[in-house]
Design a protein around this motif. Sequence first.
Motif, short mmCIF file in Angstrom:
data_model
loop_
_atom_site.label_atom_id
_atom_site.label_comp_id
_atom_site.label_asym_id
_atom_site.label_seq_id
_atom_site.Cartn_x
_atom_site.Cartn_y
_atom_site.Cartn_z
N VAL A 110 0.75 -1.36 -0.23
CA VAL A 110 -0.51 -0.21 -0.07
C VAL A 110 0.65 1.46 -0.21
N TRP A 111 2.06 1.32 0.86
CA TRP A 111 2.37 2.46 0.69
C TRP A 111 3.41 2.37 -0.58
N HIS A 112 4.15 1.99 -1.25
CA HIS A 112 4.64 2.56 -2.68
C HIS A 112 3.50 3.04 -3.43
N THR A 113 2.66 2.49 -3.22
CA THR A 113 1.12 2.50 -3.80
C THR A 113 0.50 4.24 -3.60
N ILE A 114 0.96 4.42 -2.77
CA ILE A 114 0.56 6.20 -2.46
C ILE A 114 1.59 7.12 -2.20
N ALA A 115 2.81 6.40 -2.40
CA ALA A 115 4.47 7.10 -1.84
C ALA A 115 4.62 8.24 -2.81
N PRO A 116 3.96 7.45 -4.37
CA PRO A 116 4.32 8.55 -5.42
C PRO A 116 3.09 9.94 -5.08
N GLU A 117 2.37 9.38 -4.47
CA GLU A 117 0.99 10.64 -4.69
C GLU A 117 2.16 11.40 -3.30
N VAL A 118 2.18 11.49 -1.87
CA VAL A 118 2.48 12.16 -1.15
C VAL A 118 4.01 12.72 -1.76
N GLU A 119 4.20 12.39 -2.19
CA GLU A 119 6.12 13.18 -2.61
C GLU A 119 4.67 13.89 -3.86
#
Length: 106
Positions: free
Chosen positions: A77-86
């Motif tokens: 899940v984190w790898h999916t949302i991390a780019p959006e957070v960045e």
Amino acid sequence: MRAGPPGRARDVRTGAADELATRDLSAGAGSLYPLLGRMRDSGLVVTRWDTEASTRARRYYAITPAGREHLAQFARVWHTIAPEVEQLLDQDPDHTLDAPAPQEES
């Protein structure tokens, strides 16, 4: 908690504190111990007491198979949302998110 051999909460806290300090963040024992208790209650970690190592009993924590699966799921899940957070953070280089200044009470 890393997915390694069993460790004491104090060692986990020290390692986490060191890691957070490199990022100018902090977390105290008041955050860690309740989290470890919830993880134990959820079956993500198991604990054992060691009374032979010293005069003071020490609790050791070890991740369970369910905990490893939970960690793997979190990582996916984190790898999916991390780019959006960045992307959000890159849009706000001062990391204020246009937050209004706190109002002083009169």
